[in-house]
Motif scaffolding. Structure first.
Motif, PDB file in Angstrom:
ATOM      1  N   GLN A  92     -35.657 -18.588   6.529  1.00  0.00           N
ATOM      2  CA  GLN A  92     -36.533 -17.806   7.384  1.00  0.00           C
ATOM      3  C   GLN A  92     -37.782 -18.573   7.802  1.00  0.00           C
ATOM      4  O   GLN A  92     -38.227 -18.481   8.953  1.00  0.00           O
ATOM      5  CB  GLN A  92     -36.939 -16.499   6.680  1.00  0.00           C
ATOM      6  CG  GLN A  92     -37.730 -15.537   7.557  1.00  0.00           C
ATOM      7  CD  GLN A  92     -36.961 -15.107   8.801  1.00  0.00           C
ATOM      8  OE1 GLN A  92     -35.728 -15.028   8.805  1.00  0.00           O
ATOM      9  NE2 GLN A  92     -37.683 -14.855   9.880  1.00  0.00           N
ATOM     10  N   ARG A 147     -36.850 -20.826  10.626  1.00  0.00           N
ATOM     11  CA  ARG A 147     -36.617 -20.045  11.846  1.00  0.00           C
ATOM     12  C   ARG A 147     -37.935 -19.681  12.512  1.00  0.00           C
ATOM     13  O   ARG A 147     -38.073 -19.765  13.742  1.00  0.00           O
ATOM     14  CB  ARG A 147     -35.831 -18.774  11.519  1.00  0.00           C
ATOM     15  CG  ARG A 147     -34.381 -18.991  11.118  1.00  0.00           C
ATOM     16  CD  ARG A 147     -33.656 -17.658  11.084  1.00  0.00           C
ATOM     17  NE  ARG A 147     -32.339 -17.765  10.492  1.00  0.00           N
ATOM     18  CZ  ARG A 147     -31.998 -17.292   9.299  1.00  0.00           C
ATOM     19  NH1 ARG A 147     -32.910 -16.676   8.549  1.00  0.00           N
ATOM     20  NH2 ARG A 147     -30.774 -17.424   8.847  1.00  0.00           N
ATOM     21  N   GLU A 148     -38.897 -19.251  11.706  1.00  0.00           N
ATOM     22  CA  GLU A 148     -40.193 -18.877  12.262  1.00  0.00           C
ATOM     23  C   GLU A 148     -40.897 -20.070  12.886  1.00  0.00           C
ATOM     24  O   GLU A 148     -41.547 -19.956  13.935  1.00  0.00           O
ATOM     25  CB  GLU A 148     -41.061 -18.245  11.158  1.00  0.00           C
ATOM     26  CG  GLU A 148     -40.537 -16.889  10.696  1.00  0.00           C
ATOM     27  CD  GLU A 148     -41.304 -16.348   9.502  1.00  0.00           C
ATOM     28  OE1 GLU A 148     -42.235 -17.033   9.021  1.00  0.00           O
ATOM     29  OE2 GLU A 148     -40.972 -15.229   9.038  1.00  0.00           O
ATOM     30  N   GLU A 149     -40.772 -21.223  12.269  1.00  0.00           N
ATOM     31  CA  GLU A 149     -41.368 -22.451  12.813  1.00  0.00           C
ATOM     32  C   GLU A 149     -40.771 -22.781  14.174  1.00  0.00           C
ATOM     33  O   GLU A 149     -41.493 -23.114  15.133  1.00  0.00           O
ATOM     34  CB  GLU A 149     -41.131 -23.591  11.826  1.00  0.00           C
ATOM     35  CG  GLU A 149     -41.613 -24.952  12.304  1.00  0.00           C
ATOM     36  CD  GLU A 149     -41.222 -26.059  11.334  1.00  0.00           C
ATOM     37  OE1 GLU A 149     -41.033 -27.196  11.783  1.00  0.00           O
ATOM     38  OE2 GLU A 149     -41.085 -25.769  10.120  1.00  0.00           O
ATOM     39  N   THR A 162     -39.162 -20.695  16.208  1.00  0.00           N
ATOM     40  CA  THR A 162     -39.509 -19.627  17.153  1.00  0.00           C
ATOM     41  C   THR A 162     -40.890 -19.854  17.746  1.00  0.00           C
ATOM     42  O   THR A 162     -41.105 -19.731  18.961  1.00  0.00           O
ATOM     43  CB  THR A 162     -39.459 -18.261  16.459  1.00  0.00           C
ATOM     44  OG1 THR A 162     -38.137 -18.035  15.945  1.00  0.00           O
ATOM     45  CG2 THR A 162     -39.809 -17.141  17.434  1.00  0.00           C
ATOM     46  N   LYS A 163     -41.845 -20.178  16.905  1.00  0.00           N
ATOM     47  CA  LYS A 163     -43.208 -20.428  17.373  1.00  0.00           C
ATOM     48  C   LYS A 163     -43.246 -21.604  18.346  1.00  0.00           C
ATOM     49  O   LYS A 163     -43.927 -21.560  19.383  1.00  0.00           O
ATOM     50  CB  LYS A 163     -44.123 -20.708  16.179  1.00  0.00           C
ATOM     51  CG  LYS A 163     -45.576 -20.917  16.550  1.00  0.00           C
ATOM     52  CD  LYS A 163     -46.432 -21.121  15.299  1.00  0.00           C
ATOM     53  CE  LYS A 163     -47.893 -21.356  15.667  1.00  0.00           C
ATOM     54  NZ  LYS A 163     -48.731 -21.558  14.447  1.00  0.00           N
TER      55      LYS A 163
END
Length: 212
Positions: free
Chosen positions: A129, A132-134, A136-137
């Motif tokens: 996760q 993924r957040e990295e 996405t940003k």
């Protein structure tokens, strides 16, 4: 099928794999380059090692979908906007996929060019996760439309993802001719890949593409 043998790290992993190979009647991989490296590492398999490219059930699923639904319907089932060129960026959620490199390339495009593309980023595995957040940003900052697939998908929807991808980019640091890349090629995606994928395998006219 031992296509990723040389992504194993450490003497212990290679030794454990060697025990499995010793107990196997047939050892298969998906391209000649990996086969040569396997035999160099495990000489005892030379008479029972085989190259089996495109031995995938997903290829038959792709054919069935292409025959049963239009591309427009396939795109709609994945919530792909009409009129966009779909660029599949990698195929899993590990840093070795080098999403940052791909996103930086998208960021350098002109505004008109950016408006044409949808970055399709499959990140359904492993469960990473934070990464993924990295990603996405980073992609959100490019002003390129994007769709991140982060939930497990049925084989039908995985195959739809291959079908809708106009281009696929794979620049993973260590790679073989993965099932993902094989199915993209079979579905008709244009390829931007590294030499380690041994693209000549998919270009040979005598390479069998169907599974049965």
């Amino acid at each position: 099928m031992l296509g990723s043998v040389f992504r194993l790290e450490g003497f212990s992993s290679r030794t454990d794999l060697g025990r499995t190979i010793d107990a196997s009647d047939i050892v298969t991989t998906n391209n000649p380059g990996i086969l040569r490296k396997m035999i160099a590492c495990y000489p005892g398999i030379s008479d029972r090692a085989r190259v089996v490219p495109f031995g995938l059930r997903s290829l038959d699923v792709i054919v069935g979908l292409q025959q049963s639904e239009s591309l427009e319907v396939t795109r709609r089932k994945l919530n792909i906007p009409s009129g966009k060129l779909v660029v599949a960026c990698g195929y899993n959620a590990i840093p070795e996929q080098r999403h940052t490199m791909m996103i930086m390339a998208l960021a350098r495009l002109s505004a008109p060019a950016k408006s044409r593309f949808l970055a399709l980023i499959p990140m359904t595995y492993p469960d990473n996760q934070a990464y993924r957040e990295e990603v996405t940003k980073a992609v959100a900052a490019t002003n390129v439309d994007y769709l991140i697939q982060d939930k497990r998908m049925s084989i039908a929807n995985v195959c739809r993802m291959r079908i809708v991808s106009d281009y696929v980019v794979s620049v993973q640091t260590t790679e073989t001719l993965s099932a993902s890349i094989q199915s993209h090629r079979f579905a008709g995606s244009s390829m931007i890949v590294g030499k380690c994928l041994h693209p000549g395998v998919v270009e040979r006219r005598d390479t069998p593409l169907r599974t049965g």
